[in-house]
Design a protein around this motif. Structure first.
Motif, PDB file in Angstrom:
ATOM      1  N   GLU A   1       0.793  -1.181   0.173  1.00 16.31           N
ATOM      2  CA  GLU A   1      -0.027   0.158  -0.080  1.00 16.31           C
ATOM      3  C   GLU A   1       1.048   1.133   0.222  1.00 16.31           C
ATOM      4  N   ASP A   2       0.321   2.368  -0.514  1.00 19.98           N
ATOM      5  CA  ASP A   2       0.787   3.659  -0.303  1.00 19.98           C
ATOM      6  C   ASP A   2       0.650   4.201   0.737  1.00 19.98           C
ATOM      7  N   LEU A   3      -0.790   4.106   1.364  1.00 18.37           N
ATOM      8  CA  LEU A   3      -1.158   4.804   2.517  1.00 18.37           C
ATOM      9  C   LEU A   3      -1.649   3.580   3.408  1.00 18.37           C
ATOM     10  N   TYR A   4      -1.633   3.836   4.689  1.00 18.08           N
ATOM     11  CA  TYR A   4      -2.285   2.774   5.634  1.00 18.08           C
ATOM     12  C   TYR A   4      -2.895   3.541   6.569  1.00 18.08           C
ATOM     13  N   VAL A   5      -4.246   3.354   6.813  1.00 17.66           N
ATOM     14  CA  VAL A   5      -4.849   4.291   7.755  1.00 17.66           C
ATOM     15  C   VAL A   5      -5.558   3.266   8.547  1.00 17.66           C
ATOM     16  N   ALA A   6      -5.474   3.189   9.875  1.00 17.56           N
ATOM     17  CA  ALA A   6      -5.885   2.095  10.644  1.00 17.56           C
ATOM     18  C   ALA A   6      -6.342   2.562  11.988  1.00 17.56           C
ATOM     19  N   GLY A   7      -7.160   1.735  12.669  1.00 13.11           N
ATOM     20  CA  GLY A   7      -7.435   2.071  14.224  1.00 13.11           C
ATOM     21  C   GLY A   7      -6.195   1.283  14.995  1.00 13.11           C
ATOM     22  N   ASP A   8      -6.193   1.456  16.216  1.00 14.56           N
ATOM     23  CA  ASP A   8      -5.083   0.842  17.069  1.00 14.56           C
ATOM     24  C   ASP A   8      -5.720  -0.336  17.891  1.00 14.56           C
TER      25      ASP A   8
END
Lengths: 313, 513, 334
Positions: free
Chosen positions: A125-132
């Protein structure tokens, strides 16, 4: 109205690439709204798309919801084949089955944003957006310790057996270690109100004295609270849910003593991901990298900031 | 010693039962059965339904084991543990209901369970060739690659026999092989039996048709109540003697003459009845208390026309009952008007074989036993009465219907239909596959009904039966009524000529198409 | 020909020494003994009440399912149908609240809405199966998806919640009762008793068995096969409505997750109880025992730590298979 939009998106998917010559297309692939949190995530995705389509006329969005991993793979293949997407925002149903297909999309030069559940191979991926998830468990555990400094007996309801659930529970257990808090029992409530109601009823039969419940999810907290109320038990001081369902946030804001706090795992992270992808497509702002949206403790003081009356979740 | 053409070797039994007894739980059904089959001999086994023929055949072919007694194959002890062992030893039973996989092809059926292989693969070519050769030997013209469900009943029987021959059968046991065949098809079978006899195969068959027994068998064994009554060369016994030995009493005339004179009142009038695809323009009248025969070849549309009449099939036409026009759209409406149809297909359409006697008996008239709850006591009384009135012999009142013999099932079916209190009864093939004693009981019953003023239509493919029973006989051909015979014209010859279209063209294929 | 093994007609078997009858009861008793040994609270009034009340939904549905299966049918849509009816009931009551006030009128309206919706949904299944002659499996697989989507759509992907004021008014429907027995248990018992009487003592029950056994024979015996079949589905739909009426007050909400897999639980209960999956023989009391067996397994697993919760499904599966094996008549092969 929203329902019509879904249909429109589906039709647009079929209409083919004719429309998409001069505009850039961003594909969004997410799991279908089969439980509360996913419902909220669908809502936020749709809202973000509506808003961004107005802000960026040069962008076109394709939204597809999948009810299983295989369907999600087909969705993504269709997007590439029929819409020629330049970017893909994907919340993988499961990590393993989606890794290969998403990697091959990335190989074709498509921008990839992965949300919430990481792929099993790094660097796609180029960008990873995630909860923790470990953080979610840790914040919950720390709150328990704060509330019961002298220790106490609690029961825990877990979600559907998955990595997410395991990470949360491990974070929670690490946080309460050595605090004197004793976990009497732990069962799977499957992030489902009916299941958690049943499990909690049986916990109540089994343990005559329970100090608090970590329901670990707001849907499950609803079932737990109903079971406690029906049994008329006074020993339980509070129930801690999680994820930030609006009804629960409201009870926190109202100062309900059974629901003194909540821990966020915002379904709105999908909106953040879509927005950042849109920014990355339309400007030269560097947006690649990793963005972890931490889990925040919501109490009566800050509850107003986490209340979204229009969201279904 | 009886001598016939063919290599009969007297005394050399190929398969022999001696002192065989068999019990099911506390019920003993076979008593000291002694029977031997010789190579190159056709042996007929006759007896009433329930006499023990089936059990005897099943013990011979390994489907059942004797409780005591011996089974010997060529002098050596051979109590087969199961039917596969029997088949491996060359003893094959061909059931009345065929044991064929309907969805598979002829060739696949013939080699089912012992497929020829070349390496890990099926050797289709070899199997096809072998099947073709076997069918050829039987003078059967069905293609090895045809699906069994698509071929005719007699062809299915040929496939069963081919299957048996493919297993090198040296003892061939056939349970009522001609029950499902027309006379012409039976002829083909008889020719085949002759050839197998010449090849030295030992053949045992059962039949209710004594003329057949007389014609093709060398020896005949009569059974009654689980015992062998006699084994004699066929030539030494007349058909009447066989029947009397079976029943154990003297048989009076099968078809008693009408005792009460026939009235003039018309019970049923049918005009221009059309059942799409099966019957056109069927018109007739039925007088009160009359027995009307309906003859014709298989496939002539008799069953379908009558099913249309009672609302089991879509039909158009004018129907009057007792002079009043009626509309019948369902069997229920027909029944409410006193008109009922008794199916020819006892097992598939008539009775619930996995349910008990009582539930079957009252199914059609259950409304009469509802108040609004079921009157179980009333039902039990009805069963007691039916068992008495119709002489139904059953292992117990609680038995499943499937455990009754064919004749007793048929009697229960008649009882079930009569329980609705009908005034017009259509009986389709009243005596198919049942023994002579039961036949006589059913004929008597039909006569009694007619005397009571019930009007009856009898559909039958057995010409003596339809002639003996009916006051008048209608003949159908290709969906139309082509003639009526009564009085002195009521002869087999007249009916056959009408059924065949006067030319006597025997084209069964186009008839059934 | 009359000389095959003496088998008795179903339903008239000897009352003792017959595993077909005793199988499910033995399984139930074993479970109760195991539960009592593992946790002293198992036999407490509160726990027994909990298990019975929560089994009531599936139980009421299983009674209706018994008739459908006995008549040779199947209904896979009941779980989604329950979710859809629950959603509809909540929306109707919320909408009527301003006009009718939070009293009995709204509750009655909700009940009527649930029953009418159940009847209609059952009728649609039955109509497609009997009049349009489509396989029951396919029809109800289709409606299963339709109702599940509809409730998701109605709830906008989230949860439909009953207005808070109404929730208190409605709660007695689940939590209240007579003489310390809650309404779901009473309703379940009443439905089961009526079901048993209908199956055993009315023409309708007999017709169901006849149709399931051989529908051609039933048709030739003047039974209106289509109508009876249709009625089994309509009856099942109605009972799904009844179950939903008591489901809604429990949590006051419905979502896409409501009633998931209820259809399989109901079918499993029916089969454990001795009804034949291919039709022709059914017994309502067996289905009730089947439901209790399923309910107790979950309860016992929650009350003990003996088994990893990951294995709950496996334990259930083993017990279902065992209960069915127990019922088989002696010999296997022939």
């Amino acid at each position: 109205m929203k329902h019509l939009k879904y249909t429109a998106a589906a039709l647009a998917l079929l209409a083919g690439p004719a429309l998409a010559q001069d505009t850039m297309v961003i594909g969004v692939s997410i799991p279908a709204a089969t439980h509360g949190w996913a419902g909220g995530m669908n809502f936020h995705a749709q809202q973000a798309i509506d808003r961004l389509e107005e802000v960026y006329p040069e962008l076109d969005f394709v939204l597809a919801t999948a009810s299983d991993p295989a369907k999600q793979v087909s969705d993504i293949e269709d997007m590439v084949a029929t819409r020629g997407i330049s970017a893909l925002v994907v919340l993988p149903f499961e990590s393993e089955p989606l890794t290969g297909p998403v990697a091959s999309v990335a190989d074709q030069g498509v921008w990839i944003t992965v949300v919430d559940r990481g792929l099993s191979q790094e660097g796609i991926e180029d960008l990873y957006v995630a909860g923790d998830n470990p953080g979610f468990g840790r914040v919950s555990g720390e709150y328990m310790v704060d509330m019961m400094p002298d220790g106490g007996d609690i029961v825990v309801l877990r979600g559907i057996p998955t990595t997410i659930d395991n990470e949360r529970v491990e974070g929670f257990e690490a946080a309460i270690e050595g605090s004197g808090i004793n976990v009497l029992g732990m069962e799977h409530g499957n992030w489902n109100r009916d299941d958690s109601f049943t499990v909690m009823q049986d916990f109540l039969s089994r343990y005559p004295e329970i100090d608090a419940v970590w329901a670990s999810d707001d849907d499950m907290a609803v079932g737990v609270l109903a079971a406690i109320e029906a049994a008329g038990r006074e020993d339980i001081q509070f129930v801690l849910g999680g994820a930030g369902m609006k009804e629960m946030i409201q009870r926190v804001a109202d100062g309900d003593s059974m629901v003194p706090a909540d821990v966020t795992y915002p379904p709105a992270m999908i909106a953040t991901a879509i927005e950042m992808t849109a920014v990355g497509m339309t400007s030269s702002t560097p947006v690649s990298g990793e963005m972890i949206i931490g889990s925040v403790l919501v109490t009566q003081e800050n509850a107003d900031g986490y209340y979204f009356p229009d969201s279904p979740f | 010693m009886h001598v016939r053409a063919g290599p009969v070797m007297p005394g050399e039994a190929r398969l022999e039962l001696s002192s065989v007894c068999r019990s099911f739980g506390p019920v003993q059904v076979l008593f000291d059965v002694q029977i031997d089959l010789r190579p190159g001999e056709v042996h007929a086994l006759i007896g009433e339904n329930g006499a023990g023929k089936s059990t005897t055949m099943k013990i011979m072919s390994g489907y059942l084991q004797p409780t005591s007694g011996e089974v010997r194959l060529e002098g050596k002890d051979a109590r087969f543990p199961d039917s596969q062992a029997a088949e491996a030893a060359g003893v094959v039973l061909i059931h009345q209901e065929f044991n064929l996989a309907e969805q598979l092809t002829v060739e696949e059926n013939v080699f089912l369970g012992r497929e020829l292989k070349r390496g890990p693969f099926l050797d289709r070519r070899a199997m096809r060739a072998k099947t073709a050769e076997l069918l050829d030997r039987l003078k059967c013209h069905v293609s090895p690659s045809a699906r069994v469900k698509d071929i005719s009943t007699p062809d299915k029987q040929m496939v069963e026999i081919a299957k048996a021959l493919g297993r090198d059968a040296r003892v061939l046991i056939m349970d009522e092989p001609t029950a499902v065949l027309t006379n012409r098809e039976a002829e083909v079978l008889f020719e085949l039996v002759e050839r197998l006899r010449a090849d030295g195969v030992a053949i045992l068959f059962t039949s209710h048709k004594l003329d057949e027994v007389k014609r093709i068998s060398d020896r005949v064994t009569v059974m009654r109540d689980g015992r062998v009554i006699a084994t004699t060369p066929t030539a030494e016994m007349t058909e009447d003697q066989m029947a009397e030995a079976m029943v154990g009493r003297e048989l009076t005339d099968l078809y008693p003459a009408r005792r009460a004179p026939l009235g003039d009142a018309v019970a049923l009038k049918v005009e221009g009845l059309d059942v799409p695809g099966f019957a056109q323009g069927v018109s007739f009248t039925l007088r009160q208390g009359e027995v009307l025969g309906l003859a014709g070849l298989i496939g002539a549309g008799r069953t379908e026309a009558m099913e249309g009449l009672v609302g089991l099939r879509r039909s158009t036409g004018r129907v009057e009952i007792d002079g009043a026009p009626v509309t019948i759209r369902s069997p229920r409406e027909a029944q409410d008007k006193g008109l009922v149809y008794l199916t020819e297909d006892r097992k598939g359409r008539g009775l619930l074989l996995n349910m008990g006697l009582r539930d079957n008996l009252t199914l059609q008239s259950l409304r009469d036993f509802t108040n609004p709850f079921l009157d179980n006591k009333g039902e039990d009384e009805a069963l007691t009465k039916a068992i008495e009135d119709f002489d139904i012999r059953t292992p117990s009142r609680d038995a499943r219907l499937g455990n009754l013999s064919g004749g007793n099932q048929q009697k229960l079916l008649v009882a079930k239909v009569m329980l609705t209190g009908p005034r017009i009864v259509i009986i389709d093939e009243p005596t198919r596959g049942i023994d002579i004693g039961t036949k006589q009981q059913i004929y008597d019953f039909i006569h009694r009904l007619a005397e009571e003023g019930v009007s009856i239509i009898v559909i039958s493919s057995e010409l003596p039966e339809v002639i003996g029973l009916a006051d008048r006989v209608l003949v159908m051909r290709r969906g139309r009524i082509v003639g009526e015979v009564a009085g002195d014209e009521k002869t087999e010859d007249a009916i056959v000529r009408l059924a065949m279209g006067l030319e006597g063209e025997e084209d069964r294929e186009s008839e059934s198409a | 020909m009359s000389t095959t093994t003496e088998q008795r007609a179903p339903g008239r078997a000897r009352p003792w020494m017959d595993l077909r009858v005793l199988g499910p009861i033995i399984a139930l008793i074993v479970l109760i003994v195991v539960g009592a040994l593992m946790n002293p609270n198992f036999l407490s009034y509160a726990n027994i009440t909990n298990v019975l009340a929560r089994s009531a939904f599936i139980g009421i549905i299983a009674v209706g399912m018994t008739f459908v299966i006995t008549a040779g049918g199947l209904d896979l849509s009941v779980g989604s149908m329950a979710a859809f009816i629950a959603g509809l009931m909540i929306m109707v009551m919320n909408a009527a609240l301003p006009g009718l006030g939070g009293g009995l009128a709204v509750i009655l309206l909700g009940i009527v809405a649930a029953l009418v919706a159940g009847l209609a949904a059952g009728w649609i299944n039955g109509f497609l199966i009997t009049t349009m002659r489509i396989e029951a499996f396919i029809v109800t697989l289709g409606t299963m998806g339709i109702y599940r989507s509809l409730v998701t759509w109605l709830a906008d992907g989230g949860t439909l919640s009953l207005d808070f004021g109404l929730r208190t008014a409605l709660q007695p429907l689940y939590y209240g009762g007579l003489f310390g027995v809650s309404w779901p248990i009473i309703t379940f018992a009443v439905v089961a008793i009526i079901g048993e009487i209908v199956m055993r003592r009315t023409a309708f029950g007999r017709y169901c068995a006849a149709i399931g056994s051989n529908d051609t024979v039933a048709r030739y015996s003047s039974v209106n096969v289509g109508r009876i079949r249709l009625l089994t589905y309509v009856g099942l739909g109605l009972l799904v409505g009844v179950a939903t009426i008591m489901y809604v007050p429990r949590l006051g909400s419905a979502s896409a997750a409501t009633g998931v897999l209820w259809e399989l639980e109901a079918i499993a209960a029916v089969i454990i109880g001795g009804t034949m999956l291919k039709g022709g023989f059914g017994r309502v009391w067996g289905s009730v025992v089947g439901v209790l067996i399923l309910g107790l397994i979950g309860n016992i697993l929650n009350l003990t730590d003996a088994v990893s919760p990951y294995l709950n499904g496996a334990i259930q599966g083993v017990i279902i298979v065992l209960a069915v094996i127990l019922q088989r008549e002696g010999k296997a092969g022939t």
